[in-house]
Design a protein around this motif. Structure first.
Motif, mmCIF file in Angstrom:
data_model
loop_
_atom_site.group_PDB
_atom_site.id
_atom_site.type_symbol
_atom_site.label_atom_id
_atom_site.label_comp_id
_atom_site.label_asym_id
_atom_site.label_seq_id
_atom_site.Cartn_x
_atom_site.Cartn_y
_atom_site.Cartn_z
ATOM 1 N N LEU B 77 40.677 41.247 48.922
ATOM 2 C CA LEU B 77 41.981 41.423 48.306
ATOM 3 C C LEU B 77 42.066 42.768 47.590
ATOM 4 O O LEU B 77 43.107 43.435 47.601
ATOM 5 C CB LEU B 77 42.208 40.279 47.319
ATOM 6 N N LEU B 114 38.701 44.663 37.037
ATOM 7 C CA LEU B 114 39.701 44.157 37.968
ATOM 8 C C LEU B 114 39.289 44.433 39.411
ATOM 9 O O LEU B 114 39.458 43.581 40.292
ATOM 10 C CB LEU B 114 41.057 44.808 37.665
ATOM 11 N N LEU B 117 36.723 41.960 40.339
ATOM 12 C CA LEU B 117 37.321 40.639 40.496
ATOM 13 C C LEU B 117 38.052 40.508 41.831
ATOM 14 O O LEU B 117 37.854 39.534 42.566
ATOM 15 C CB LEU B 117 38.291 40.391 39.339
ATOM 16 N N THR B 118 38.879 41.490 42.158
ATOM 17 C CA THR B 118 39.646 41.398 43.399
ATOM 18 C C THR B 118 38.754 41.597 44.623
ATOM 19 O O THR B 118 39.054 41.077 45.696
ATOM 20 C CB THR B 118 40.769 42.445 43.435
ATOM 21 N N SER B 120 35.913 40.336 44.908
ATOM 22 C CA SER B 120 35.140 39.118 45.118
ATOM 23 C C SER B 120 35.918 38.111 45.958
ATOM 24 O O SER B 120 35.403 37.067 46.346
ATOM 25 C CB SER B 120 34.763 38.497 43.767
ATOM 26 N N ILE B 121 37.179 38.405 46.225
ATOM 27 C CA ILE B 121 38.002 37.506 47.040
ATOM 28 C C ILE B 121 38.165 38.116 48.420
ATOM 29 O O ILE B 121 38.851 39.115 48.577
ATOM 30 C CB ILE B 121 39.384 37.301 46.391
#
Lengths: 139, 139
Positions: B77, B114, B117-118, B120-121
């Motif tokens: 993502l 951030l 985090l993104t 990791s998807i």
DNA sequence: TCACTCTTAACGGAGAGTTTCACGCCCCGG
DNA sequence: CCGGGGCGTGAAACTCTCCGTTAAGAGTGA
């Protein structure tokens, strides 16, 4: 995605107030604006929003001005950002009925992670860091 | 701060492609647009940006269309978001000389968090989640 | 050659973000 | 009690990016 100037202004203003919090000094809008290079009349609107969320407090009349409504350790970057921008990662199309649920959950996860991340940064630490860095020049 | 429609469109299109990746089927722009309720002519521009970043691949001519350029497990993502929006948390005023360094670092920290985090998807998981959820209706 | 598809550039309306302006209100000192 | 210096509020003007549309170009297979 760009961080809007408005939230940047808000963060800088709150940081200025955090630095002066221990002295208990009120700061005039003009002061805050000049110190950070912010249009004073715009800053007023930002401060009003911050005030409605109980982040800053105002004193009216002569000798009036602004100060923090709470301790610098209780005010986080996330609070300031959400005050200015609402939910930080909002996909308004995600409410459509046919929207892929797995994506909706992904956005939600990002949103929550970002909230946690920005809430881990509070202004007490920021003010200290700034003071430490500035004092290095006097050694 | 709102997630722009553009990046939402991009994510939905890539998700559609990820679902069909195992079948090796190409998807026409019209197909992708209809399936997700996206203006076709706008989606074209998005797909071209995604292509330039090596996220999707195109086949021209009759029987042409789009497919993923890499495995769904290798596309995140975060890659899609950064493709559409550049750095996700950019404070352009932060380059001014008198800008508080502690704030600059705070923004940087948020940005890096951030990104992690993104990233990791990835879309393999998203496509699986969607398939699992859809199959529940057939039990 | 024809039908079908992607490729690319340019245009314009809509809306949000930014800034400025004008005026009302509130508090303190004289 | 009244006047000056601050905050409070709303609205107008301006800018700029986002969103979507249009139209002409170019590659591919039948």
């Amino acid at each position: 995605m760009k961080l809007s100037v408005k939230s940047d202004y808000a963060a800088r203003a709150v940081l200025s107030l955090a630095r002066n919090h221990s002295k208990g000094r009120v700061m005039k809008v003009e002061e805050l604006a000049a110190e950070n290079g912010i249009p004073a009349n715009y800053l007023v609107q930002i401060l009003i929003e911050l005030k409605s969320r109980n982040i800053v407090r105002s004193v009216r009349g002569k000798e009036g001005g602004y100060l923090l409504a709470r301790l610098p350790s209780e005010i986080t970057l996330g609070q300031v950002l959400r005050c200015i921008h609402g939910p930080i990662f909002e996909a308004d199309a995600a409410s459509e009925p046919l929207y892929p649920p797995e994506l909706r959950e992904a956005w939600k996860k990002v949103q929550e992670g970002l909230d946690a991340l920005t809430d881990s940064i509070h202004f007490e630490k920021l003010a200290e860091d700034g003071a430490a860095k500035r004092s290095m020049y006097y050694i």
